[in-house]
Design a protein around this motif. Structure first.
Motif, mmCIF file in Angstrom:
data_model
loop_
_atom_site.group_PDB
_atom_site.id
_atom_site.type_symbol
_atom_site.label_atom_id
_atom_site.label_comp_id
_atom_site.label_asym_id
_atom_site.label_seq_id
_atom_site.Cartn_x
_atom_site.Cartn_y
_atom_site.Cartn_z
ATOM 1 N N ALA A 61 -6.986 3.174 -1.533
ATOM 2 C CA ALA A 61 -5.850 2.244 -1.547
ATOM 3 C C ALA A 61 -4.748 2.655 -2.506
ATOM 4 C CB ALA A 61 -6.344 0.842 -1.899
ATOM 5 N N SER A 62 -5.019 3.597 -3.410
ATOM 6 C CA SER A 62 -4.000 4.042 -4.366
ATOM 7 C C SER A 62 -3.099 5.141 -3.804
ATOM 8 C CB SER A 62 -4.668 4.536 -5.657
ATOM 9 O OG SER A 62 -5.426 5.725 -5.404
ATOM 10 N N LEU A 63 -3.182 5.373 -2.500
ATOM 11 C CA LEU A 63 -2.385 6.423 -1.859
ATOM 12 C C LEU A 63 -0.913 6.308 -2.238
ATOM 13 C CD1 LEU A 63 -2.246 8.687 0.400
ATOM 14 C CD2 LEU A 63 -1.653 6.812 1.966
ATOM 15 N N GLU A 64 -0.333 7.434 -2.640
ATOM 16 C CA GLU A 64 1.100 7.504 -2.927
ATOM 17 C C GLU A 64 1.819 8.063 -1.698
ATOM 18 O OE1 GLU A 64 1.761 9.890 -6.347
ATOM 19 O OE2 GLU A 64 0.929 8.428 -7.761
ATOM 20 N N VAL A 65 2.827 7.361 -1.218
ATOM 21 C CA VAL A 65 3.559 7.784 -0.031
ATOM 22 C C VAL A 65 4.985 8.149 -0.424
ATOM 23 C CG1 VAL A 65 4.345 7.136 2.277
ATOM 24 C CG2 VAL A 65 2.157 6.257 1.410
ATOM 25 N N SER A 66 5.413 9.348 -0.027
ATOM 26 C CA SER A 66 6.769 9.813 -0.319
ATOM 27 C C SER A 66 7.427 10.272 0.972
ATOM 28 C CB SER A 66 6.740 10.982 -1.319
ATOM 29 O OG SER A 66 6.086 10.616 -2.514
ATOM 30 N N ASP A 67 8.734 10.104 1.060
ATOM 31 C CA ASP A 67 9.500 10.529 2.226
ATOM 32 C C ASP A 67 10.557 11.540 1.811
ATOM 33 O OD1 ASP A 67 8.498 8.837 4.514
ATOM 34 O OD2 ASP A 67 9.024 7.261 3.079
ATOM 35 N N GLU A 89 -4.208 10.398 -7.851
ATOM 36 C CA GLU A 89 -4.163 9.656 -6.598
ATOM 37 C C GLU A 89 -3.853 10.592 -5.423
ATOM 38 O OE1 GLU A 89 -2.566 6.862 -9.818
ATOM 39 O OE2 GLU A 89 -2.270 8.953 -9.199
ATOM 40 N N PRO A 90 -4.394 10.286 -4.220
ATOM 41 C CA PRO A 90 -4.034 11.079 -3.036
ATOM 42 C C PRO A 90 -2.567 10.873 -2.708
ATOM 43 C CG PRO A 90 -5.274 9.136 -2.394
ATOM 44 C CD PRO A 90 -5.302 9.180 -3.892
ATOM 45 N N ARG A 91 -1.953 11.887 -2.091
ATOM 46 C CA ARG A 91 -0.530 11.826 -1.772
ATOM 47 C C ARG A 91 -0.302 12.088 -0.280
ATOM 48 N NH1 ARG A 91 -2.972 14.510 -5.294
ATOM 49 N NH2 ARG A 91 -1.846 16.475 -5.063
ATOM 50 N N LEU A 92 0.584 11.277 0.298
ATOM 51 C CA LEU A 92 1.049 11.498 1.671
ATOM 52 C C LEU A 92 2.545 11.735 1.606
ATOM 53 C CD1 LEU A 92 0.849 11.446 4.796
ATOM 54 C CD2 LEU A 92 1.159 8.958 4.668
ATOM 55 N N VAL A 93 2.983 12.887 2.102
ATOM 56 C CA VAL A 93 4.399 13.232 2.084
ATOM 57 C C VAL A 93 4.877 13.355 3.520
ATOM 58 C CG1 VAL A 93 6.136 14.882 1.322
ATOM 59 C CG2 VAL A 93 4.103 14.460 -0.093
ATOM 60 N N ARG A 94 5.809 12.490 3.917
ATOM 61 C CA ARG A 94 6.332 12.490 5.279
ATOM 62 C C ARG A 94 7.701 13.165 5.285
ATOM 63 N NH1 ARG A 94 5.106 6.068 6.055
ATOM 64 N NH2 ARG A 94 6.723 6.043 4.445
ATOM 65 N N VAL A 95 7.773 14.261 6.035
ATOM 66 C CA VAL A 95 9.000 15.049 6.079
ATOM 67 C C VAL A 95 9.645 14.883 7.443
ATOM 68 C CG1 VAL A 95 10.054 17.308 5.752
ATOM 69 C CG2 VAL A 95 7.939 16.723 4.515
ATOM 70 N N SER A 96 10.841 14.311 7.492
ATOM 71 C CA SER A 96 11.562 14.116 8.749
ATOM 72 C C SER A 96 12.651 15.163 8.910
ATOM 73 C CB SER A 96 12.180 12.717 8.787
ATOM 74 O OG SER A 96 13.133 12.573 7.732
ATOM 75 N N GLY A 97 13.105 15.335 10.157
ATOM 76 C CA GLY A 97 14.241 16.220 10.419
ATOM 77 C C GLY A 97 13.975 17.694 10.234
ATOM 78 N N VAL A 98 12.728 18.130 10.472
ATOM 79 C CA VAL A 98 12.420 19.560 10.297
ATOM 80 C C VAL A 98 13.176 20.408 11.316
ATOM 81 C CG1 VAL A 98 10.550 21.275 10.269
ATOM 82 C CG2 VAL A 98 10.167 18.998 9.307
ATOM 83 N N GLU A 99 13.556 19.823 12.457
ATOM 84 C CA GLU A 99 14.305 20.572 13.473
ATOM 85 C C GLU A 99 15.744 20.878 13.027
ATOM 86 O OE1 GLU A 99 15.176 16.303 14.089
ATOM 87 O OE2 GLU A 99 13.328 17.468 13.746
ATOM 88 N N LYS A 100 16.160 20.310 11.902
ATOM 89 C CA LYS A 100 17.489 20.608 11.349
ATOM 90 C C LYS A 100 17.399 20.853 9.842
ATOM 91 C CE LYS A 100 18.222 15.598 11.560
ATOM 92 N NZ LYS A 100 19.094 14.512 12.043
ATOM 93 N N CYS A 101 16.293 21.468 9.432
ATOM 94 C CA CYS A 101 16.012 21.661 8.010
ATOM 95 C C CYS A 101 17.009 22.612 7.343
ATOM 96 C CB CYS A 101 14.594 22.174 7.809
ATOM 97 S SG CYS A 101 14.273 23.798 8.532
ATOM 98 N N SER A 102 17.186 22.414 6.036
ATOM 99 C CA SER A 102 18.046 23.286 5.253
ATOM 100 C C SER A 102 17.306 24.577 4.909
ATOM 101 C CB SER A 102 18.468 22.584 3.960
ATOM 102 O OG SER A 102 17.336 22.400 3.118
#
Length: 349
Positions: A61-67, A89-102
């Motif tokens: 339940a202590s999951l850290e979520v980053s965008d 703590e476990p980490r979840l990193v959600r990366v959007s827009g990879v089809e137009k990444c820098s």
């Protein structure tokens, strides 16, 4: 430990560059150090990413979520959000827009694959709208970083939409009549997002099985204008209802050409299924149909014989010519077709 369950996924080639990573269903995603959520169907992608979050949060339940946005990326961000915190703590990193990444994100993401952080799950969302980021996708798919892929292909064909909706009810362990399901899909055939919402509403609101009457009660204004409603009522011999459904469909803007095509498709399926004593699974496999299509065709064949079915198919062929310019009155051509099908007799007889 949660991280132990997410060791790099490797193939039989011993982790070589040609390793093919596992392909997982968006309905049942599993965490891994890197999860590539690919393809244009946003409804499926959102479900997959939410499913991963719920899975990880259930583990801890202590999951850290980053965008992170890959197209508006600040150097060093990926490493900062994936690095272990003081309390681990476990980490979840959600990366959007990879089809137009820098360029900065692409460089750092490729470097990250070589040394994924323990306890971190990085989700890369790539819609496939461009080839941008292909080098990163190729590296993930080759097995670098110990990833998995969750394909989210576009849901375009009617059969795909039917399977999608059926899966919604199956996943919720909710029964829905095949005819009710088809009426629902027909009513929301233009928008998968609306179809998904309609399925979830019925799943949440209806205590028992979902029947034709339930779908009619909830979405009757949309269902009654569908081409398949016209076809179903005519094939069932409900002449008056079929004419009313036809007029509603035309009044709501339904094009006569696809309407005739829908009717003709049902008649051809009936003809292919007629007379066979094979099991539905065997017959479906031989004819290239789904099991539910065989069930519906067999139900539709009640009251039909070889002569009446042949006459209806010929009438559909003539109506197809007429609505494509062969007649000056497409509406009359449609009414004549409905009359032949619903009465099972030549027009004017």
């Amino acid at each position: 430990m949660a991280s132990a369950a997410r060791r790099p996924a490797r193939g039989s080639s011993g982790g070589s560059a040609r390793t093919v990573i596992p392909q997982l269903s968006w309905r049942d995603p599993q965490p891994a150090p890197v999860v590539l959520v690919s393809g244009p169907e946003e409804v499926c992608a959102e479900r997959a990413i939410a499913g991963l979050r719920d899975y990880l949060r259930a583990e801890d339940a202590s999951l850290e979520v980053s965008d992170i946005r890959a197209d508006d990326y600040a150097a060093g961000t990926l490493l900062a959000v994936t690095s272990p915190s003081l309390f681990g703590e476990p980490r979840l990193v959600r990366v959007s827009g990879v089809e137009k990444c820098s360029d900065a994100f692409l460089t750092e993401a490729l470097a990250y694959l070589e040394n994924p952080q323990d306890g971190a799950t990085v989700v890369l969302r790539h819609t496939g709208a461009t080839v941008r980021g292909k080098k990163l996708l190729d590296a993930v798919r080759a097995g670098t970083g110990g990833g998995v892929e969750v394909p989210c292909a576009a849901i375009k064909r009617d059969s795909d939409k039917f399977d999608f909706a059926a899966g919604e009810f199956r996943a919720a362990q909710k029964r829905i009549a095949p005819t009710a399901l088809r009426a629902l899909v027909s009513a929301f055939s233009d928008d998968v997002t609306e179809l998904a919402a309609a399925c979830q509403q019925l799943i949440a609101d209806v205590p028992g099985d979902v029947t034709d009457q339930v779908v009619e009660r909830y979405y009757g204004g949309r269902v009654e204008t569908s081409a398949f409603t016209v076809a179903d009522t005519a094939i069932a011999g409900r002449y008056g209802d079929a004419l009313i459904a036809l007029r509603h469909a035309l009044a709501s803007g339904t094009d006569p050409v696809p309407l005739v095509a829908a009717i003709a498709m049902k008649l051809r399926t009936m003809a292919r299924v007629a007379g066979s004593r094979e099991s539905r699974t065997a017959l479906a496999a031989r004819l290239g149909l789904k099991d539910w299509q065989v069930d519906i065709a067999r139900r539709d064949l009640s009251g039909w014989n070889e002569t009446s079915l042949g006459m209806a198919i010929q009438a559909a062929a003539q109506a197809d010519v007429d609505v494509k310019g062969g007649s000056r009155d497409a509406v009359f051509a449609l009414e004549r077709l409905i009359t032949v099908i619903a009465t099972r007799a030549p027009y004017g007889a």
